[in-house]
Design a protein around this motif. Structure first.
Motif, PDB file in Angstrom:
ATOM      1  N   ILE A 209      47.597  30.464   7.436  1.00 38.89           N
ATOM      2  CA  ILE A 209      46.872  31.448   6.636  1.00 38.89           C
ATOM      3  C   ILE A 209      46.423  32.616   7.506  1.00 38.89           C
ATOM      4  CG2 ILE A 209      44.815  31.788   5.203  1.00 38.89           C
ATOM      5  CD1 ILE A 209      45.263  28.978   4.174  1.00 38.89           C
ATOM      6  N   GLU A 210      46.937  33.770   7.169  1.00 40.35           N
ATOM      7  CA  GLU A 210      46.638  34.976   7.943  1.00 40.35           C
ATOM      8  C   GLU A 210      45.502  35.756   7.270  1.00 40.35           C
ATOM      9  OE1 GLU A 210      49.994  37.582   8.215  1.00 40.35           O
ATOM     10  OE2 GLU A 210      48.950  38.986   9.553  1.00 40.35           O
TER      11      GLU A 210
ATOM     12  N   LYS B 153      46.003  38.486  15.051  1.00 38.27           N
ATOM     13  CA  LYS B 153      47.058  39.034  15.922  1.00 38.27           C
ATOM     14  C   LYS B 153      48.116  37.974  16.191  1.00 38.27           C
ATOM     15  CE  LYS B 153      44.083  42.175  18.392  1.00 38.27           C
ATOM     16  NZ  LYS B 153      42.875  41.426  18.057  1.00 38.27           N
ATOM     17  N   GLY B 154      49.350  38.402  16.267  1.00 44.21           N
ATOM     18  CA  GLY B 154      50.431  37.502  16.683  1.00 44.21           C
ATOM     19  C   GLY B 154      50.789  36.419  15.670  1.00 44.21           C
ATOM     20  N   THR B 155      50.511  36.640  14.383  1.00 44.30           N
ATOM     21  CA  THR B 155      50.808  35.606  13.382  1.00 44.30           C
ATOM     22  C   THR B 155      52.301  35.303  13.340  1.00 44.30           C
ATOM     23  OG1 THR B 155      49.058  36.655  12.103  1.00 44.30           O
ATOM     24  CG2 THR B 155      50.264  34.882  11.035  1.00 44.30           C
ATOM     25  N   LYS B 156      53.100  36.352  13.433  1.00 41.07           N
ATOM     26  CA  LYS B 156      54.547  36.160  13.362  1.00 41.07           C
ATOM     27  C   LYS B 156      55.051  35.278  14.507  1.00 41.07           C
ATOM     28  CE  LYS B 156      58.743  38.490  12.197  1.00 41.07           C
ATOM     29  NZ  LYS B 156      59.394  39.728  11.839  1.00 41.07           N
TER      30      LYS B 156
ATOM     31  N   VAL C  17      44.485  28.561  10.277  1.00 42.36           N
ATOM     32  CA  VAL C  17      43.995  29.903   9.949  1.00 42.36           C
ATOM     33  C   VAL C  17      43.982  30.782  11.198  1.00 42.36           C
ATOM     34  CG1 VAL C  17      42.035  31.221   9.019  1.00 42.36           C
ATOM     35  CG2 VAL C  17      42.533  28.930   8.151  1.00 42.36           C
ATOM     36  N   VAL C  18      44.487  32.004  11.036  1.00 43.21           N
ATOM     37  CA  VAL C  18      44.360  32.987  12.126  1.00 43.21           C
ATOM     38  C   VAL C  18      43.658  34.224  11.568  1.00 43.21           C
ATOM     39  CG1 VAL C  18      46.211  32.287  13.684  1.00 43.21           C
ATOM     40  CG2 VAL C  18      46.774  33.641  11.695  1.00 43.21           C
TER      41      VAL C  18
ATOM     42  N   THR D 237      39.416  34.311  15.309  1.00 45.25           N
ATOM     43  CA  THR D 237      40.059  33.243  16.095  1.00 45.25           C
ATOM     44  C   THR D 237      40.758  33.779  17.344  1.00 45.25           C
ATOM     45  OG1 THR D 237      42.102  33.391  14.798  1.00 45.25           O
ATOM     46  CG2 THR D 237      40.459  31.773  14.068  1.00 45.25           C
ATOM     47  N   GLY D 238      40.910  35.091  17.448  1.00 39.10           N
ATOM     48  CA  GLY D 238      41.540  35.692  18.636  1.00 39.10           C
ATOM     49  C   GLY D 238      42.946  35.162  18.835  1.00 39.10           C
TER      50      GLY D 238
END
Ligand code: ATP
Ligand code: MG
Length: 411
Positions: free
Chosen positions: A328-329, A334-337, A376-377, A381-382
């Motif tokens: 979950i974005e 940052k950097g979810t992909k 979750v990001v 969460t950095g």
């Protein structure tokens, strides 16, 4: 898969006519859609679950020597007349005529079709035993097509058929299948009883049903609280609280349940009706001993929801969950992909909620859809991930590497 592309969207409201839990939750969460009474589309999420249920069944059928194939669904009248079931099973059959007035039936089971295959291909005892199965649609004119996906007029079944040279060989195999079915239902996490029952339009012998204990069930069974004794209401002679006649120790308990599987030791009746003989070692011509064994994957999916949910939604067991992880974005992440790719890189199926909707809606949907792990990001969460199990209240902040290690170690 990116959730922004997932078809269809979840719904806030259950369908008005929905009474059962599986109907409400599976429709709201976007797993199934009703075309008419007892007729359902398995939507992308639902099809993923069915594919996984089928894989568990397939592995256990292959382990007892079953060979997968696929048989037709449109059957000529003549073959059903050979056993008399064209008339005997009239009530549940969907019959139709073609432009030349020839009569057909849409498959409600396949014993006659397998018998036809056997008589064309079995000559001697050396050609036996045979164990074949398929996953396919069954059509049954169910009068009570309700309870969501538990009772369809068109539904999926895995049906396996076995043919043998002797009663002993059939019954040995019957016990093997009983074991294989028990493995399937244990892997799916069910609390079930192997229950003796009558054979319906299939046989006048007793059969065994696999009954999952749940208040939402249509069946009533009686079982012993201390041994394996269990009988369906239709054959049980006694009442709750009686002393068990089998072990003479335990007490009889009455319970509601859902039948998810049924196995039938059919004997030689079908072979005699359809002239399916083989040459035995002694040169004698003998009818083959036959058994059939069915599990309904679509009913299994509904049953899982009946026994595994809370007020927020579905709780899928890991083995059949539509995805392994719900990523979950939230804004500022940052950097979810990269995280998505890394999780996929270790063979995990990830549903990535990339939608532009409020966090609360994302969490509510995640609980409704019921994927076992929520990751979750967000800005908060950095470079870490907030990790939570579907049913656990505990949220942990993990690095991507430790989440990956955890996933690998719990496989
Ligand atoms: P029931 O008594 O519930 O009507 P049945 O005894 O007629 O079912 P079987 O012929 O034993 O069903 O079918 C084998 C399996 O197929 C069942 O154990 C169940 O899992 C599934 N099944 C049967 N009928 C249906 C249905 N109408 N909808 C969904 N699944 C079904
Ligand atoms: Mg049955």
């Amino acid at each position: 898969m990116r959730q922004s592309f997932l078809f269809p969207k979840t719904r806030k409201e259950s369908p008005k006519e929905a009474e059962s839990v599986n109907h409400k939750l599976l429709v709201r969460a976007g797993f199934i859609d009703q075309l008419m009474a007892g007729s359902w589309t398995l939507l992308p999420l639902g099809w993923r679950v069915i594919t996984k249920i089928n894989q568990v069944i397939r592995e256990e059928m292959n382990a007892v020597g079953g060979q997968e194939m696929l048989m037709p669904l449109l059957h000529p009248k003549a073959i059903w007349n050979e056993t008399g079931r064209w008339d005997k099973a009239n009530e549940i059959m969907y019959k139709l005529k073609d432009a030349h007035n020839k009569e057909y039936v849409l498959s409600f089971t396949h014993e006659e079709i397998v018998m036809d295959l056997l008589r064309k291909n079995i000559k001697s005892y050396q050609d036996l035993p045979v164990s074949v199965y398929h996953f396919s649609t069954k059509f049954r004119n169910e009068l009570r097509a309700k309870a969501g996906i538990l009772r369809g007029r068109e539904f999926m079944m895995k049906d396996l058929y076995s043919a043998h040279t002797s009663e002993k060989d059939l019954m040995d195999y019957y016990e093997k299948i009983k074991g294989a079915y028990s493995k399937v239902f244990r892997r799916l996490g069910f609390d079930f009883k192997v229950t003796e029952a009558s054979g319906g339009v299939f046989t006048d012998k007793n059969t065994h049903e696999f009954q999952v204990l749940t208040e939402g069930g249509e069946d009533t069974i009686y079982y012993c609280d201390s041994c394996d004794f269990s009988e369906n209401k239709e054959i049980f002679k006694g009442k709750e609280g009686d002393k068990c006649s089998e072990c003479k120790k335990g007490k009889i308990v009455e319970a509601k349940s859902i039948e998810v599987g049924n196995i039938f030791p059919l004997g030689t009746w079908y072979a005699e009706m359809m002239r399916v003989y083989f040459m035995d070692k002694d040169g004698g011509k003998k009818p083959v001993w036959f058994g059939s064994y069915g599990i309904g994957p679509t009913r299994v999916m509904g049953t899982i929801v009946e026994v595994s949910h809370d007020e927020k939604g579905i709780i899928w067991p890991k083995v059949v969950a539509p995805f392994d992880i719900h990523l979950i974005e939230l804004p500022g992440a940052k950097g979810t992909k990269e995280i998505y790719k890394k999780l996929q890189g270790i063979g995990k199926e990830v549903l990535w909620d990339d939608r532009d909707v409020p966090a609360g809606e994302k969490f509510a949907d995640a609980d409704l859809i019921g994927i076992p792990i929520r990751a979750v990001v967000s800005e908060k969460t950095g470079d870490k991930i907030e990790w939570k199990g579907r049913t656990s209240g505990k949220i942990e902040l993990l690095t991507i590497n430790s989440s990956i290690n955890r996933l690998i170690s719990t496989d």
